[in-house]
Design a protein around this motif. Sequence first.
Motif, mmCIF file in Angstrom:
data_model
loop_
_atom_site.group_PDB
_atom_site.id
_atom_site.type_symbol
_atom_site.label_atom_id
_atom_site.label_comp_id
_atom_site.label_asym_id
_atom_site.label_seq_id
_atom_site.Cartn_x
_atom_site.Cartn_y
_atom_site.Cartn_z
ATOM 1 N N TRP A 49 0.768 -1.045 0.050
ATOM 2 C CA TRP A 49 -0.056 -0.074 -0.051
ATOM 3 C C TRP A 49 0.801 1.292 0.092
ATOM 4 O O TRP A 49 1.630 1.299 0.768
ATOM 5 N N ASP B 205 1.412 5.649 -1.529
ATOM 6 C CA ASP B 205 1.041 6.919 -2.032
ATOM 7 C C ASP B 205 2.213 7.463 -3.024
ATOM 8 O O ASP B 205 3.299 7.481 -2.356
ATOM 9 N N PHE C 93 -2.913 4.117 -3.172
ATOM 10 C CA PHE C 93 -4.181 4.696 -2.458
ATOM 11 C C PHE C 93 -3.638 6.225 -2.381
ATOM 12 O O PHE C 93 -2.733 6.620 -2.420
ATOM 13 N N LEU C 94 -4.589 7.024 -1.886
ATOM 14 C CA LEU C 94 -4.698 8.183 -1.434
ATOM 15 C C LEU C 94 -4.370 8.349 -0.029
ATOM 16 O O LEU C 94 -5.331 8.248 0.917
ATOM 17 N N LEU C 95 -3.285 8.879 0.522
ATOM 18 C CA LEU C 95 -2.945 9.012 1.881
ATOM 19 C C LEU C 95 -3.550 10.363 2.427
ATOM 20 O O LEU C 95 -3.928 10.628 3.713
ATOM 21 N N VAL D 171 -6.868 9.424 4.088
ATOM 22 C CA VAL D 171 -6.700 8.907 5.296
ATOM 23 C C VAL D 171 -6.193 9.894 6.506
ATOM 24 O O VAL D 171 -6.402 9.677 7.474
ATOM 25 N N THR E 229 -2.099 7.674 -9.847
ATOM 26 C CA THR E 229 -2.546 6.818 -8.892
ATOM 27 C C THR E 229 -3.867 6.067 -9.602
ATOM 28 O O THR E 229 -3.885 4.930 -9.326
ATOM 29 N N ARG F 193 -11.702 5.675 -4.812
ATOM 30 C CA ARG F 193 -12.384 5.885 -3.546
ATOM 31 C C ARG F 193 -12.511 4.772 -2.498
ATOM 32 O O ARG F 193 -12.312 4.816 -1.296
ATOM 33 N N GLN G 73 -10.771 2.052 -2.708
ATOM 34 C CA GLN G 73 -9.422 1.761 -2.399
ATOM 35 C C GLN G 73 -8.857 2.456 -0.879
ATOM 36 O O GLN G 73 -8.391 1.884 -0.250
ATOM 37 N N THR G 74 -9.048 3.727 -0.950
ATOM 38 C CA THR G 74 -8.731 4.643 -0.090
ATOM 39 C C THR G 74 -9.494 4.413 1.241
ATOM 40 O O THR G 74 -9.040 4.292 2.169
ATOM 41 N N ALA H 208 -8.063 1.199 2.775
ATOM 42 C CA ALA H 208 -6.920 1.571 3.597
ATOM 43 C C ALA H 208 -7.429 1.887 4.953
ATOM 44 O O ALA H 208 -6.504 1.624 5.696
ATOM 45 N N ARG H 209 -8.408 2.825 4.895
ATOM 46 C CA ARG H 209 -8.674 3.312 6.497
ATOM 47 C C ARG H 209 -9.485 1.972 7.295
ATOM 48 O O ARG H 209 -8.992 1.849 8.389
#
Lengths: 200, 200
Positions: free
Chosen positions: A9, A11, A40-42, A45, A95, A159, A161-162, A165-166
């Motif tokens: 994972w 960014d 993903f977009l950090l 997060v 991304t 969206r 994917q992010t 991650a959370r």
Amino acid sequence: MSAPTIEFWFDFGSPYSYLSAMRIEAEAGRAGVAVHWKPFLLGPVFQALGWSTSPLVLQKEKGEYAWKDMQRQCRKYGLRWKQPTGFPRAAVPPTRVALSNAEQPWVGEFCRRVMQLNFADDRDIDSAEVVLEVLRGMGLPAQQLWEEAQSEEWRGRLRAQTAAARWLGIFGAPTFFVRREMFWGNDRLDDALGFCRAQA
Amino acid sequence: MSAPTIEFWFDFGSPYSYLSAMRIEAEAGRAGVAVHWKPFLLGPVFQALGWSTSPLVLQKEKGEYAWKDMQRQCRKYGLRWKQPTGFPRAAVPPTRVALSNAEQPWVGEFCRRVMQLNFADDRDIDSAEVVLEVLRGMGLPAQQLWEEAQSEEWRGRLRAQTAAARWLGIFGAPTFFVRREMFWGNDRLDDALGFCRAQA
């Protein structure tokens, strides 16, 4: 039996993700482990954690140290390095392309090229032009891949994917998962690969 | 020529300082490097940075991860580990003794014993009794050493030590210095020793 796998994972704006992106495929290969690229977009997060931007910006002392540390780490790994004049750099177009092509054999090479633009050439990477340039440089059908990546479907999947991650408890990048076991930071890549092999 | 030296800045309540305290003397010895033990209080440093307590408490996700990571790191290094029921533990009395005896050949052993009480035996370490117990266990004149350590002089020197940590730009522990070059975190101990040897 299928090969053991590691989820990576990352960014594109994260300096320590750069260190891992440049070496993970070679090191995982040596360990007989398959890499699943998880861009993903950090930013979202961090915001969910109550941070308005990167901790390296919010925490001045830690941020200043990180640039020195990155310089030393790049020397250690034999990587080019130039401190980005913009930090953290947004990187939505690359991304999207990395996500929509995460199963392609060339995804690693694409990610390494984008990372090098940011961290070795100090280039802005938040544009369609950069994505097209990188894809063309790899001899790929750039326009077609870019159009697919910016479709509504892939916007939604990024969206998701992010959000994933959370949900996984990710609070920084790079983060590695081997099954449900989480490893945070480039410094844990070797441990994660070792754990991966022990599970095989 | 004198041996190259590494400064080891640590706090007895810091889990990653435990990892370094347990191995630094052996690893520095193998590298031909002398260790300067630099105990200080991380709490006032955090407060000066605007943090009311450890980032591992303030940042819940990172804190939860750190306990899993510590368990794995201790297994990797062959160290005993028991998650402290109090965190972060204050440790003013042992810090005073470590500081007032930082030049003694037994300071490393003293620090390792205190660290193990905190991170392997889950004992409170913020008391004179614990200090006396450890010193007696090492066959040292416990009462005399303790009285000296809690003198006004050494109280003042501990405040100065912590002020020096801030002045040096320390924002966490462990932190290593080789001359003016800073290395943060147990994960950088090997790099710091390598840098130390390269300077020799």
